[in-house]
Motif scaffolding. Structure first.
Motif, PDB file in Angstrom:
ATOM      1  N   LEU A  70     -19.975 -26.520   3.765  1.00 56.61           N
ATOM      2  CA  LEU A  70     -19.270 -25.621   4.688  1.00 56.61           C
ATOM      3  C   LEU A  70     -19.600 -24.175   4.334  1.00 56.61           C
ATOM      4  CD1 LEU A  70     -15.751 -27.313   4.415  1.00 56.61           C
ATOM      5  CD2 LEU A  70     -17.589 -27.895   5.979  1.00 56.61           C
ATOM      6  N   ASN A  71     -20.167 -23.449   5.289  1.00 51.25           N
ATOM      7  CA  ASN A  71     -20.431 -22.019   5.075  1.00 51.25           C
ATOM      8  C   ASN A  71     -19.350 -21.217   5.781  1.00 51.25           C
ATOM      9  OD1 ASN A  71     -22.941 -22.140   3.621  1.00 51.25           O
ATOM     10  ND2 ASN A  71     -23.853 -22.887   5.523  1.00 51.25           N
ATOM     11  N   LEU A  72     -18.558 -20.501   4.990  1.00 50.11           N
ATOM     12  CA  LEU A  72     -17.427 -19.751   5.549  1.00 50.11           C
ATOM     13  C   LEU A  72     -17.735 -18.252   5.518  1.00 50.11           C
ATOM     14  CD1 LEU A  72     -14.325 -19.026   6.002  1.00 50.11           C
ATOM     15  CD2 LEU A  72     -14.096 -19.237   3.564  1.00 50.11           C
ATOM     16  N   ILE A  73     -17.431 -17.556   6.614  1.00 47.18           N
ATOM     17  CA  ILE A  73     -17.537 -16.091   6.595  1.00 47.18           C
ATOM     18  C   ILE A  73     -16.161 -15.499   6.915  1.00 47.18           C
ATOM     19  CG2 ILE A  73     -18.703 -14.073   7.561  1.00 47.18           C
ATOM     20  CD1 ILE A  73     -21.017 -15.794   8.339  1.00 47.18           C
ATOM     21  N   ASP A  74     -15.618 -14.748   5.978  1.00 50.34           N
ATOM     22  CA  ASP A  74     -14.317 -14.090   6.183  1.00 50.34           C
ATOM     23  C   ASP A  74     -14.601 -12.721   6.789  1.00 50.34           C
ATOM     24  OD1 ASP A  74     -11.688 -13.292   6.041  1.00 50.34           O
ATOM     25  OD2 ASP A  74     -11.811 -12.652   3.948  1.00 50.34           O
ATOM     26  N   THR A  75     -13.968 -12.418   7.920  1.00 47.41           N
ATOM     27  CA  THR A  75     -14.304 -11.155   8.624  1.00 47.41           C
ATOM     28  C   THR A  75     -13.146 -10.162   8.589  1.00 47.41           C
ATOM     29  OG1 THR A  75     -13.426 -11.965  10.707  1.00 47.41           O
ATOM     30  CG2 THR A  75     -15.730 -12.447  10.241  1.00 47.41           C
ATOM     31  N   PRO A  76     -13.417  -8.873   8.822  1.00 50.61           N
ATOM     32  CA  PRO A  76     -12.327  -7.881   8.877  1.00 50.61           C
ATOM     33  C   PRO A  76     -11.506  -8.028  10.150  1.00 50.61           C
ATOM     34  CG  PRO A  76     -14.488  -6.830   8.597  1.00 50.61           C
ATOM     35  CD  PRO A  76     -14.727  -8.242   8.968  1.00 50.61           C
ATOM     36  N   GLY A  77     -10.279  -7.505  10.111  1.00 52.09           N
ATOM     37  CA  GLY A  77      -9.422  -7.604  11.298  1.00 52.09           C
ATOM     38  C   GLY A  77      -9.220  -6.274  11.986  1.00 52.09           C
ATOM     39  N   HIS A  78      -9.585  -5.163  11.325  1.00 49.79           N
ATOM     40  CA  HIS A  78      -9.331  -3.852  11.922  1.00 49.79           C
ATOM     41  C   HIS A  78     -10.391  -3.522  12.953  1.00 49.79           C
ATOM     42  CE1 HIS A  78      -8.635   0.422  12.405  1.00 49.79           C
ATOM     43  NE2 HIS A  78      -7.472   0.256  11.813  1.00 49.79           N
ATOM     44  N   VAL A  79      -9.959  -2.903  14.052  1.00 49.81           N
ATOM     45  CA  VAL A  79     -10.855  -2.639  15.172  1.00 49.81           C
ATOM     46  C   VAL A  79     -12.050  -1.759  14.779  1.00 49.81           C
ATOM     47  CG1 VAL A  79      -9.436  -0.712  15.938  1.00 49.81           C
ATOM     48  CG2 VAL A  79     -10.915  -1.843  17.560  1.00 49.81           C
ATOM     49  N   ASP A  80     -11.890  -0.902  13.759  1.00 52.31           N
ATOM     50  CA  ASP A  80     -12.998  -0.037  13.354  1.00 52.31           C
ATOM     51  C   ASP A  80     -14.147  -0.817  12.730  1.00 52.31           C
ATOM     52  OD1 ASP A  80     -11.596   2.072  14.216  1.00 52.31           O
ATOM     53  OD2 ASP A  80     -11.699   3.254  12.382  1.00 52.31           O
ATOM     54  N   ASN A 317     -25.365  -1.842   3.976  1.00 55.38           N
ATOM     55  CA  ASN A 317     -24.178  -2.648   3.783  1.00 55.38           C
ATOM     56  C   ASN A 317     -23.217  -2.509   4.948  1.00 55.38           C
ATOM     57  OD1 ASN A 317     -21.364  -2.954   1.873  1.00 55.38           O
ATOM     58  ND2 ASN A 317     -23.041  -4.379   1.657  1.00 55.38           N
ATOM     59  N   ASP A 318     -23.380  -1.437   5.737  1.00 53.68           N
ATOM     60  CA  ASP A 318     -22.493  -1.174   6.865  1.00 53.68           C
ATOM     61  C   ASP A 318     -23.356  -0.686   8.014  1.00 53.68           C
ATOM     62  OD1 ASP A 318     -20.697  -0.331   8.687  1.00 53.68           O
ATOM     63  OD2 ASP A 318     -19.462   0.830   7.316  1.00 53.68           O
ATOM     64  N   ALA A 319     -23.839  -1.648   8.825  1.00 56.57           N
ATOM     65  CA  ALA A 319     -24.852  -1.308   9.825  1.00 56.57           C
ATOM     66  C   ALA A 319     -24.299  -0.455  10.965  1.00 56.57           C
ATOM     67  CB  ALA A 319     -25.445  -2.588  10.391  1.00 56.57           C
ATOM     68  N   SER A 320     -22.976  -0.255  11.007  1.00 54.85           N
ATOM     69  CA  SER A 320     -22.430   0.522  12.125  1.00 54.85           C
ATOM     70  C   SER A 320     -22.445   2.026  11.848  1.00 54.85           C
ATOM     71  CB  SER A 320     -21.009   0.064  12.429  1.00 54.85           C
ATOM     72  OG  SER A 320     -20.267   0.028  11.241  1.00 54.85           O
ATOM     73  N   LEU A 321     -22.949   2.415  10.677  1.00 55.18           N
ATOM     74  CA  LEU A 321     -23.022   3.844  10.350  1.00 55.18           C
ATOM     75  C   LEU A 321     -24.362   4.393  10.840  1.00 55.18           C
ATOM     76  CD1 LEU A 321     -22.090   6.347   8.575  1.00 55.18           C
ATOM     77  CD2 LEU A 321     -23.349   5.297   6.727  1.00 55.18           C
ATOM     78  N   THR A 322     -24.348   5.515  11.572  1.00 55.59           N
ATOM     79  CA  THR A 322     -25.615   6.159  11.975  1.00 55.59           C
ATOM     80  C   THR A 322     -25.600   7.588  11.458  1.00 55.59           C
ATOM     81  OG1 THR A 322     -24.636   6.895  14.046  1.00 55.59           O
ATOM     82  CG2 THR A 322     -25.800   4.806  14.103  1.00 55.59           C
ATOM     83  N   PHE A 323     -26.775   8.148  11.146  1.00 50.22           N
ATOM     84  CA  PHE A 323     -26.778   9.540  10.686  1.00 50.22           C
ATOM     85  C   PHE A 323     -28.118  10.233  10.958  1.00 50.22           C
ATOM     86  CE2 PHE A 323     -28.165   6.974   7.110  1.00 50.22           C
ATOM     87  CZ  PHE A 323     -29.243   7.679   6.596  1.00 50.22           C
ATOM     88  N   LEU A 342     -11.721   6.626  13.075  1.00 50.14           N
ATOM     89  CA  LEU A 342     -11.297   7.481  11.966  1.00 50.14           C
ATOM     90  C   LEU A 342     -11.126   6.717  10.662  1.00 50.14           C
ATOM     91  CD1 LEU A 342      -8.876  10.197  13.199  1.00 50.14           C
ATOM     92  CD2 LEU A 342     -11.262  10.313  12.676  1.00 50.14           C
ATOM     93  N   LEU A 343     -10.646   5.470  10.739  1.00 54.41           N
ATOM     94  CA  LEU A 343     -10.489   4.698   9.493  1.00 54.41           C
ATOM     95  C   LEU A 343     -11.873   4.452   8.890  1.00 54.41           C
ATOM     96  CD1 LEU A 343      -8.669   3.061   7.518  1.00 54.41           C
ATOM     97  CD2 LEU A 343      -9.299   1.060   8.821  1.00 54.41           C
ATOM     98  N   HIS A 344     -12.815   4.147   9.773  1.00 51.49           N
ATOM     99  CA  HIS A 344     -14.199   3.911   9.334  1.00 51.49           C
ATOM    100  C   HIS A 344     -14.731   5.154   8.621  1.00 51.49           C
ATOM    101  CE1 HIS A 344     -18.613   2.975  10.560  1.00 51.49           C
ATOM    102  NE2 HIS A 344     -18.327   2.452   9.391  1.00 51.49           N
ATOM    103  N   MET A 345     -14.448   6.316   9.211  1.00 46.84           N
ATOM    104  CA  MET A 345     -14.912   7.581   8.618  1.00 46.84           C
ATOM    105  C   MET A 345     -14.290   7.787   7.228  1.00 46.84           C
ATOM    106  SD  MET A 345     -14.590  11.237  10.435  1.00 46.84           S
ATOM    107  CE  MET A 345     -13.778  12.550   9.586  1.00 46.84           C
ATOM    108  N   GLU A 346     -12.989   7.499   7.140  1.00 51.82           N
ATOM    109  CA  GLU A 346     -12.273   7.679   5.870  1.00 51.82           C
ATOM    110  C   GLU A 346     -12.844   6.736   4.793  1.00 51.82           C
ATOM    111  OE1 GLU A 346      -7.648   7.338   5.068  1.00 51.82           O
ATOM    112  OE2 GLU A 346      -8.062   8.142   7.049  1.00 51.82           O
ATOM    113  N   ILE A 347     -13.106   5.493   5.194  1.00 53.75           N
ATOM    114  CA  ILE A 347     -13.622   4.492   4.251  1.00 53.75           C
ATOM    115  C   ILE A 347     -15.016   4.890   3.761  1.00 53.75           C
ATOM    116  CG2 ILE A 347     -14.389   2.090   4.026  1.00 53.75           C
ATOM    117  CD1 ILE A 347     -11.388   2.207   4.102  1.00 53.75           C
ATOM    118  N   ILE A 348     -15.869   5.358   4.683  1.00 53.90           N
ATOM    119  CA  ILE A 348     -17.234   5.764   4.297  1.00 53.90           C
ATOM    120  C   ILE A 348     -17.141   6.904   3.278  1.00 53.90           C
ATOM    121  CG2 ILE A 348     -19.343   6.912   5.116  1.00 53.90           C
ATOM    122  CD1 ILE A 348     -19.396   4.102   5.997  1.00 53.90           C
TER     123      ILE A 348
END
Length: 593
Positions: A70-80, A317-323, A342-348
């Protein structure tokens, strides 16, 4: 292949995904669970109690005398972090949909569910936290039946804390989730769904094999970038990387091939063999769309190149970041980064600090505008500093979005008020099922950037899902609001804003900066200006030293003389003194309310 199951866990934030994942790992004896949330391995995730990254892990389970992988992937729940979820879903055939028995179906549950249904995943509904006193499993089951149209018998009651229902979940995964389908004889096709950077081994890419077989030592190439490598080590993901000689169709694993530069790995790319390549890449991977742009600058200008390599490693590690690089008068060289929220920005920002020791300053976030000049030329501006003179501008157009909000009927009023206050236009509303309603708005992207999500979540008690796509550009009455400190403009604090909001925003920014900028030996004037017109002002009074303290008795002119001397010094200090704006001030401007 028929004994492999790939599945992910999707849910709204805080519905107990990671805790339930721990129970599954424990039950299959994959790992001895010591602390909570074994898969959340980042310090930040443990502190905040949220999942930021998807985590893949392989379990082995015996069922009716047969061994299953069984290959399990646990995913985030926050919309960001929904981009993480979309990538995990692409690597699975089934999903556990977890709903909190005390809260019911919530916003992100619905968005993630629709994403899973679009990819034809088999959904196994689970009501979690059934052991709590405030649980209402019957009502929540009714909601799930409304949402999915499934039978009541298909819903599993579970508890991540006590381990109730864990065995049923594993049986359901084996019986209901289809095994991967593919052709082992076909040319190799493997989808990269994530990657990490390891200081010693270079880039490690995680993939799922759709067709073909991959053996250790094979010559492989990455389809979209066209780069060729040798597979030094391949293997499966346990708690640590565990090497294997070969991986077959349907397996989820990792590949290490000594890739040094992070640009060469794109999430969503396809791995294939050099001598027998596949004809086309695997499709179904959408490009990420950043919502918020902000400048990220190193505090020390000499750290610019270090910041670039840190951002590149973080992007793996976080493909949703662009720069992309940009420069500012006040802050020197830095990058204009795109974030999902904004949460994404704070975490980065936190991750740059913790993982790479980078001290950075982040500017006020904004979106991109189109500016038409009197000659009919058009320029796209991501940064208020790049605006031409007001006299040269014919019109400014800002991006509008089509937003759809799914919520409970009891929150329609406050949500309407919020959207109309953000210059939104109501398009339509329709009732989905029971007491749930979908409201569609057209609104400016610039208005939702800063605090819209947070407000929406708080007025709807977390029960509102928000999804949007860009619609068009429309002309708008926008002005550039500058903040001046002692007559000098601070370009990192300037923003583009609508005429109606400018006065209010200028006044609030001045008041906020007055609280946050430390007092100097001289007066500091904080002003908000539109062009040459000052619309708000605050003064930070000087820290005064009593120079007349040592002057006893005698004529008043002795004191006068000392005060005059001090006044001259203060005047000179004001001319050469510079005002340091603390990082707190840049962040506080975002949370003006």
């Amino acid at each position: 292949m028929k004994n492999i199951r790939n599945f992910c866990i999707i849910a709204h934030i805080d519905h107990g995904k990671s805790t339930l994942a721990d129970r599954l790992l424990e039950f299959t004896k994959t790992v001895q669970v010591t602390g909570g949330q074994m898969l959340d391995n980042m310090d930040l995730e443990k502190e905040r109690g949220i999942t930021i990254k998807s985590h893949a892990i392989q379990m082995e389970h015996e069922y009716k005398g047969e061994k299953y992988v069984l290959n399990l992937i646990d995913t985030p729940g926050h919309v960001d972090f929904s981009y993480e979820v979309s990538r995990s879903i692409a690597a699975c055939e089934g999903a556990l949909l977890i709903v909190d028995a005390t809260q019911g179906v919530q916003a992100q549950t619905i968005s993630n569910l629709y994403m899973a249904i679009d990819h034809d995943l088999e959904i196994i509904p689970i009501v979690n936290k059934c052991d709590m006193d405030s649980a209402m499993p019957e009502e929540v089951e009714d909601e799930i039946i409304d949402l999915l149209g499934c039978e009541r018998s298909e819903i599993i009651r579970a508890s991540g804390k006590t381990g109730l229902g864990v065995e049923e979940i594993l049986s359901a995964v084996i019986e209901r989730v289809p095994h991967p389908v593919g052709d082992e004889e076909a040319p190799l096709q493997a989808l990269i769904f994530d990657s990490v950077y390891n200081t010693f081994r270079g880039v490690i890419a995680y993939f799922k094999i759709v067709n073909g077989v991959l053996r250790s030592g094979d010559e492989v190439k990455f389809f979209n970038t066209g780069k060729e490598y040798e597979a030094d080590e391949i293997g499966v993901l346990k708690m640590d990387l565990s090497p294997r000689k070969e991986l077959r169709t349907g397996d989820v694993g990792y590949i290490i091939s000594g890739i040094k530069t992070s640009k060469e790995v794109k999430v969503g790319d396809t791995i294939t063999h050099i001598d027998r390549p596949c004809s086309k890449a695997i499709s179904g991977f959408e490009e990420v769309k950043p919502m918020v742009f902000a400048g990220v600058y190193p505090i020390d200008a000499s750290d610019f190149e270090d910041l670039r390599s840190s951002l590149e490693k973080l992007q793996l590690n976080d493909a949703s970041l662009t720069f992309q690089p940009e420069s500012s008068l006040a802050l020197g060289f830095g990058f204009r980064c795109g974030f999902l929220g904004l949460l994404h920005m704070e975490i980065i920002q936190e991750r740059l600090d913790r993982e790479f020791d980078m001290d950075v300053i982040t500017t006020v976030p904004n979106v991109s505008y189109r500016i038409y000049d009197k000659q009919g030329g058009m320029t796209e501006v991501h940064n208020p500093g790049g605006m031409p003179e007001p006299t040269l501008i014919e019109r400014i157009e800002e991006p509008f979005i089509s937003a759809s909000i799914i919520t409970d009927t009891s929150f329609i009023g406050p949500i309407m008020t919020l959207c109309l206050g953000k210059r939104g236009e109501l398009e339509k509303q329709n009732y989905i099922s029971g007491n749930r309603v979908e409201i569609q708005f057209k609104m400016p992207l610039g208005e939702i950037v800063i605090d819209f999500y947070d407000k929406l979540k708080s007025i709807s008690k977390g029960y509102a899902s928000f999804d949007y796509h860009q619609d068009s550009y429309r002309p708008s009455k926008l002005v550039k609001l500058d903040i001046l400190l002692n007559g000098e403009s601070v370009d990192a604090l300037s923003t583009l804003t609508h005429v109606d909001n400018a006065y209010d925003m200028g006044r609030r920014m001045c008041e906020k900066l007055k609280e946050l900028i430390p007092r100097q030996q001289f007066d500091i004037a904080i002003q908000a200006a539109i062009g040459a017109k000052i619309i708000a002002r605050e003064t930070i009074k000087a820290v005064r030293k009593d120079v007349t303290a040592k002057c006893y008795g005698g004529d008043i002119s002795r004191k006068r003389k000392l005060l005059e001397k001090q006044k001259k010094g203060k005047k000179r200090m004001k001319q050469i003194g510079n005002v340091e704006v603390p990082q707190k001030a840049f962040l506080a401007v975002l949370k003006l309310d």
